[in-house]
Design an enzyme around this catalytic site. Structure first.
Site, PDB file in Angstrom:
ATOM      1  CD  GLN A 177      41.753  30.566  41.781  1.00 63.37           C
ATOM      2  OE1 GLN A 177      41.148  30.067  42.707  1.00 63.37           O
ATOM      3  NE2 GLN A 177      41.560  31.895  41.611  1.00 63.37           N
ATOM      4  CB  THR A 235      58.918  48.747  54.263  1.00 62.04           C
ATOM      5  OG1 THR A 235      59.561  50.153  54.076  1.00 62.04           O
ATOM      6  CG2 THR A 235      58.888  48.516  55.776  1.00 62.04           C
ATOM      7  CB  CYS A 322      41.208  40.289  37.547  1.00 59.07           C
ATOM      8  SG  CYS A 322      41.507  39.617  39.224  1.00 59.07           S
TER       9      CYS A 322
HETATM   10  N1  PLP Z   1      46.625  34.385  39.076  1.00 58.53           N
HETATM   11  C1  PLP Z   1      45.419  33.788  39.278  1.00 58.53           C
HETATM   12  C2  PLP Z   1      45.150  32.417  38.421  1.00 58.53           C
HETATM   13  C3  PLP Z   1      44.387  34.217  39.933  1.00 58.53           C
HETATM   14  O1  PLP Z   1      43.151  33.564  39.961  1.00 58.53           O
HETATM   15  C4  PLP Z   1      44.581  35.666  40.486  1.00 58.53           C
HETATM   16  C5  PLP Z   1      43.284  36.486  41.090  1.00 58.53           C
HETATM   17  O2  PLP Z   1      42.225  36.226  40.777  1.00 58.53           O
HETATM   18  C6  PLP Z   1      45.810  36.218  40.309  1.00 58.53           C
HETATM   19  C7  PLP Z   1      46.926  35.412  39.628  1.00 58.53           C
HETATM   20  C8  PLP Z   1      45.965  37.772  40.987  1.00 58.53           C
HETATM   21  O3  PLP Z   1      46.111  37.286  42.169  1.00 58.53           O
HETATM   22  P1  PLP Z   1      46.301  38.790  43.101  1.00 58.53           P
HETATM   23  O4  PLP Z   1      44.847  39.242  43.400  1.00 58.53           O
HETATM   24  O5  PLP Z   1      47.077  37.953  44.648  1.00 58.53           O
HETATM   25  O6  PLP Z   1      47.318  39.590  42.529  1.00 58.53           O
END
Ligand code: PLP
Length: 375
Positions: A177, A235, A322
């Site tokens: 971020q 790959t 997430c």
């Molecule tokens: N780390 C942080 C602080 C994030 O905000 C996110 C995604 O929201 C991730 C890791 C995961 O990233 P990616 O979607 O590229 O796997």
């Protein structure tokens, strides 16, 4: 549509899509093959690595491993650094699940894992870090900007604590971020490993990178053709990586200007919210990244506000995208917010293309929501 969920993902720049399309069509060769078109791609990849290292103020002999995104970079950083169950592994409790769940898994497997608490402002508790760091500590993972609150951890301060208490520990930073938004300096903060992701800076999903400082010991966690210096088999996604470089180019060129614009948007929003007539708690204070603003509408459900706004074509987040299927919010809970407050949280996250007019519409709709709820 008004899109205020840029911490979850961003709209790809048109240059990024054009670059991906062109390279997918014209440079579809396997970058590890033995003929000239592949050698050219291989050389380009090495030049991309150098560009990212330079941007992070790294040294020429440092390295970049391209990955499928920050989740993979974080997993490689954590599990690739686990060599000894007797040693101590420290993580901030506010880490994204891509790091936090690695820590939980390590603990379940018998590693000595400890978590660093957060302060009320969302930053890590530096005293807690100081107390938990010792000569047994071999790995410390602390994010740069928190994806839910926008809190910015002071990486230099953390480095000074590590220098005093655990000078040999590997220091990993999840910089998803902050990359291309806030200045990062791996040399100044002696960062060993740093994770970034393309889709948070208007690149494509499924592309990321892990910075590795020279001399940092890391083992591979997947097995296969031993691409990427044996650390990441599979790959190489050349078109994805090449389009990531395009996103980096545009975002980094405009980094200061974008920051200024987004800060203005944040201040504008916070001012406007004063007139909503409801008590809105702002989790993200003036020291936080202006890109991420966590708001609490106590006594209301953030989820319901989010749905209401969605029905009016405004997209915001409730906590991390997430983890929407998880009850509660680990980060806000660790900062000290009550269950009721956490239920009322929404996350607004900007990009430089957002406008004050969009904020006006957002605030108008928040007002309408409360009028309707109260009638
Ligand atoms: N780390 C942080 C602080 C994030 O905000 C996110 C995604 O929201 C991730 C890791 C995961 O990233 P990616 O979607 O590229 O796997």
């Amino acid at each position: 549509m008004i899109y205020f969920d840029n911490a979850a993902t961003t709209e790809p720049y048109s240059e990024v899509i054009e670059n991906f399309y062109k390279n997918s069509k014209e440079q579809y060769f396997n970058a590890s093959a033995g003929y000239l078109p592949s050698f050219n791609l291989f050389n380009n990849l090495n030049s991309f690595r150098k560009q990212i290292i330079k941007l992070l103020n790294g040294n020429e002999s440092d390295n970049i491993i391209f990955t499928s995104g920050a989740t993979e970079s974080d997993n490689l950083a954590v599990f690739g650094s686990c060599f000894n169950k007797q040693k101590k592994y420290l993580f901030s409790i506010g880490e994204h699940p891509a790091v936090y769940n690695c820590a939980v898994n390590l603990r379940e497997r018998g590693y000595n894992v400890e978590f660093i608490n957060l302060q009320k402002n969302g930053q890590i508790d530096y005293d807690d870090l100081q107390n938990k760091c010792d000569s047994d500590t071999c790995f410390v993972s602390i994010m740069s900007v928190n994806n839910e609150t926008g809190a910015i951890n002071d990486l230099k301060k953390i480095r000074n604590i590590l220098d005093q208490k655990s000078p040999d520990a590997v220091f990993h930073v999840d910089a998803v971020q902050s990359f291309c938004k806030i200045k990062l300096d791996v040399t100044n903060c002696k960062i060993n490993l740093l994770s970034v992701s393309a889709h948070k800076i208007h690149g494509l999903k499924g592309v990321g990178a892990l910075y590795i400082s020279k001399g940092t010991k890391l083992k591979n966690i997947n097995y296969g053709g031993e691409q990427e210096f044996g650390l990441r088999s599979g790959t190489i996604n050349y078109p994805g990586i090449s389009s990531f470089m395009e996103a980096i180019k545009v975002s980094s060129l405009n980094q200061c200007e974008n920051y200024r614009k987004v800060l203005e948007l944040k201040n504008y929003l916070l001012n406007k919210l004063k007139n909503v007539g409801k008590t809105v708690k702002v989790v993200s204070d003036e020291n936080c990244s202006p890109y991420i603003i966590s708001l609490i509408f106590e006594g209301n459900r953030g989820e319901t506000i989010m749905r209401y706004l969605e029905s009016r074509n405004i997209l915001v987040g409730t906590g991390s995208a997430c983890s929407t299927n998880k009850i509660g919010n680990r980060v806000l809970h660790s900062i000290g917010y009550s269950k009721g407050e956490i239920l009322g949280a929404i996350r607004v996250s900007f990009c430089a293309n957002n406008t004050k007019n969009e904020i006006d519409i957002f605030v108008e709709n928040i007002k309408k929501y409360f009028e309707e709820v109260n009638t």
